[in-house]
Design an enzyme around this catalytic site. Structure first.
Site, PDB file in Angstrom:
ATOM      1  N   LYS A  79     -26.254  -1.150  19.638  1.00 53.48           N
ATOM      2  CA  LYS A  79     -26.224  -2.263  18.694  1.00 53.48           C
ATOM      3  C   LYS A  79     -27.643  -2.812  18.549  1.00 53.48           C
ATOM      4  O   LYS A  79     -28.357  -2.961  19.546  1.00 53.48           O
ATOM      5  CB  LYS A  79     -25.287  -3.335  19.243  1.00 53.48           C
ATOM      6  CG  LYS A  79     -25.050  -4.522  18.327  1.00 53.48           C
ATOM      7  CD  LYS A  79     -24.002  -5.444  18.954  1.00 53.48           C
ATOM      8  CE  LYS A  79     -23.698  -6.648  18.097  1.00 53.48           C
ATOM      9  NZ  LYS A  79     -22.649  -7.504  18.696  1.00 53.48           N
ATOM     10  N   SER A 154     -18.860  -8.774  15.670  1.00 52.62           N
ATOM     11  CA  SER A 154     -20.119  -8.416  15.091  1.00 52.62           C
ATOM     12  C   SER A 154     -20.571  -6.979  15.372  1.00 52.62           C
ATOM     13  O   SER A 154     -21.418  -6.453  14.646  1.00 52.62           O
ATOM     14  CB  SER A 154     -21.188  -9.384  15.594  1.00 52.62           C
ATOM     15  OG  SER A 154     -21.389  -9.219  16.981  1.00 52.62           O
ATOM     16  N   SER A 178     -16.688  -9.845  19.865  1.00 52.01           N
ATOM     17  CA  SER A 178     -17.509  -8.964  19.037  1.00 52.01           C
ATOM     18  C   SER A 178     -17.503  -7.486  19.426  1.00 52.01           C
ATOM     19  O   SER A 178     -18.021  -6.654  18.687  1.00 52.01           O
ATOM     20  CB  SER A 178     -18.956  -9.452  19.011  1.00 52.01           C
ATOM     21  OG  SER A 178     -19.105 -10.476  18.050  1.00 52.01           O
TER      22      SER A 178
END
Lengths: 511, 96
Positions: A79, A154, A178
């Protein structure tokens, strides 16, 4: 079967027995990304060259009979909120568009030591604030199961790349759901470890008391493999747990005898989509058929979790993001334009309605840089946090939320005296359409109803697929466990995955 | 306790964020809605509850008092929007 359809565990075995080389495997994934990612947009950057070079080195070392790390030759995506030395790390924000960290995050060091192949950086909501990846400053990611829908967030890029077979494993972060929510929306397995289990050193902070790094994978077995590498003590993160890391991958296949699952009365019923509820109830029956007992429990303060989370999370965000001032790193407003506009304002004798005209140039530079560098959702959180921490409101919001946080934790402590794990939904609904909630922040926030409490309490939790909606969209099951019981959680998940095949389904129509 | 446009403008000043008139309007509506939702917490009597700032309540975490490598000046300055050989460069702190 195409190589990219194999699980990480299977691929590792083929690498170890030299049925495939790391270069072949990396090429396979790079080609898959090339074919598919134009539509999914899971990656912000693909590190093709360095991944291939690293793969070639691993192959040479394997040929030479050297001992290799635990993930040797296996591609892993990161990420884009996790620092990689010298490589761009943007947090999907214009603020950090050109930011190149001077050091690797602890988890990146660990992955490199394990000889994993870092294949690229994945998309996210800006600074990990959001539930859809739509707040990314670059472009939203699509759900691989239905490109018109959100992948969740996210860590939406991280979940989508695993679901679309563009990487066997990826690393995400979970502050209020997330990792788990995008895992559920994309039909994969994702885990939020206990707070402190994985070092946050080099993770760009959103809410420091809630952020935790964890694995996104296809199966519980694969998640165990990755967690084993990510977890461990790190003196550079003072909240890091100084405890040995169990060999998760060695025990994950062992079923749990006499498992008692708690079902939260407040979780099923009002506000929960009927298809999600039916899938969760069916999953409980599967567990019963495997010998587990299901017991109804109560988490009486669950209904306060969202409000508590958004107070604390926003306060910590406003404080953490104060560092983006245009002075040390990140975006700075164009100074000649700023000077010209100030001169014009002064000449016209108008200062605007705000007090900005009274600010010295340095402060004006901060205000402009932040206004231009941050997107709408980040601004909202910074504003919310600044408000809740400001004079006269601190006690009513921040301090109050910290107290309710303890009540939420106490609920879990009491629940785990009666049951081994808690089972329930991950999200109130199946994945929704892109654009559907982006204009309605509160509606978006309410989607964290089942996930945010685990972050507040610091416990561990996992999401995995447990069915599909009538539109063919993945539905998720959440398991929550007491602090540091990742092993129990992974074993329970693996047990379910031996009895079901939801986790083996893959999105069609991408080729 | 309803959030006004004026409150939002003040918070924007505190947060060092320039907001346009449109942003102020939008933000006022959205923040008021969320802050109103926060009022839910007022239902609970927490007078006897200790605040919990962290999930892992560890205190006094020390490391050995040994000199370790730290970030060099060039590395620290490498991402600066504006710099010279040894400092960050910023607009005037006082006056123009």
């Amino acid at each position: 079967m195409a190589l990219v359809e194999a699980t990480a565990t299977e691929l590792l075995q083929r690498l170890q027995t030299r049925q495939i080389s790391a270069v072949e495997l990396t090429q396979e994934y790079l080609q898959r990304i090339e074919r598919v990612d134009g539509r999914v947009r899971a990656f912000l950057q693909v590190e093709a060259q360095s991944a291939l070079e690293r793969s070639a080195r691993i192959d040479r070392r394997r040929q030479a009979g050297e001992s290799l790390g635990r993930l040797a030759g296996l591609p892993v995506a990161l990420k884009d909120v996790i620092c990689t030395e010298g490589g761009r790390t943007t947090c999907a924000s214009k603020m950090l568009a050109e930011f190149r960290p001077p050091y690797d995050a602890a988890v990146v060091e660990r992955l490199k030591q394990a000889d994993a192949i870092l294949i690229g950086k994945t998309n996210l909501d800006e600074f990990a604030m959001g539930s859809t990846t739509e707040t990314s400053a670059w472009a939203p990611t699509s759900n691989p199961w239905d490109l018109s829908r959100v992948p969740g967030g996210s860590s939406g890029g991280g979940a989508a790349c695993v679901a679309a077979r563009m990487a066997p494993l990826s690393v995400g972060t979970d502050t209020g759901g997330s990792i788990r929510q995008p895992a559920a929306f994309c039909g994969i397995t994702g885990m939020k470890p206990t707070y402190g289990r994985v070092s946050r050193y080099g993770l760009i902070a959103f809410a420091s008391s809630l952020d935790q790094i964890g694995p996104l994978a296809r199966t519980a077995e694969d998640a165990a493999l990755l967690l084993e590498v990510l977890a461990g003590h790190d003196p550079r993160d003072s909240t890091s747990a100084d405890l040995p890391v169990p060999a998760y991958s060695q025990t994950v296949a062992q079923p749990l005898e006499g498992l008692t699952l708690g079902v939260v009365r407040e979780h099923l019923g009002e506000g929960l989509d009927g298809e999600v509820e039916a899938a969760v109830r069916e999953a409980l029956r599967v567990y019963q058929s495997l010998g587990a007992r299901v017991k109804e429990i109560s988490l009486p303060h669950n209904r306060y979790a969202i409000a508590t989370y958004y107070v604390i999370g926003s306060c910590e965000a406003s404080s953490n993001l104060a560092r983006y001032d245009g002075a040390h790193y990140g975006y700075r407003t164009d100074e000649p334009t700023m000077r010209a506009e100030r001169a014009a304002q002064r000449q016209a004798g108008t200062g605007g309605k705000q007090t900005s005209d009274l600010d010295p140039p340095l402060v004006e530079m901060y205000r402009r840089s932040r206004a231009e560098g941050f997107g709408a959702e980040v601004k909202r959180r910074v504003m919310l946090g600044t408000y809740a921490l400001s004079h006269g409101y601190y006690d009513a919001y921040y301090l109050k939320a910290l107290k309710v946080r303890r009540l939420i934790r106490n609920d879990f402590d009491q629940a785990f005296q009666q049951v081994d794990l808690i089972a329930g939904p991950v999200t109130p609904t199946p994945p929704y359409r892109l654009g559907e909630k982006v204009e309605d922040p509160l509606a978006m926030y309410l989607g964290d109803l089942y996930t945010a409490s685990a972050n507040l309490a610091g416990i561990t939790a996992l999401a995995m697929p447990c069915g599909f909606s009538r539109h063919g969209l993945p539905l998720g099951l959440q398991l929550q466990g007491p602090p540091l019981e990742e092993e129990r959680l992974l074993r329970a998940a693996a047990m379910y995955q031996t009895a079901t095949d939801w986790h083996q389904r893959q999105p069609a129509g991408l080729d | 306790m309803s959030l006004t446009r004026q409150d939002v403008a003040k918070v924007a000043t505190l947060a060092r964020l320039n907001l346009t008139e449109d942003e102020l309007d939008m933000m006022t509506g959205q923040l008021a809605q969320v802050v109103e939702y926060f009022e839910l917490l007022g239902e609970l009597d927490t007078s006897e509850v200790e605040p919990m700032a962290h999930a892992v309540e560890r205190t006094d975490v020390f490391r050995d008092d040994r000199v370790a490598r730290s970030l060099g000046r060039d590395a620290a300055l490498a991402n600066a929007p504006k710099r010279d050989d040894e400092c960050y460069r910023v607009p005037a702190v006082l006056g123009d």
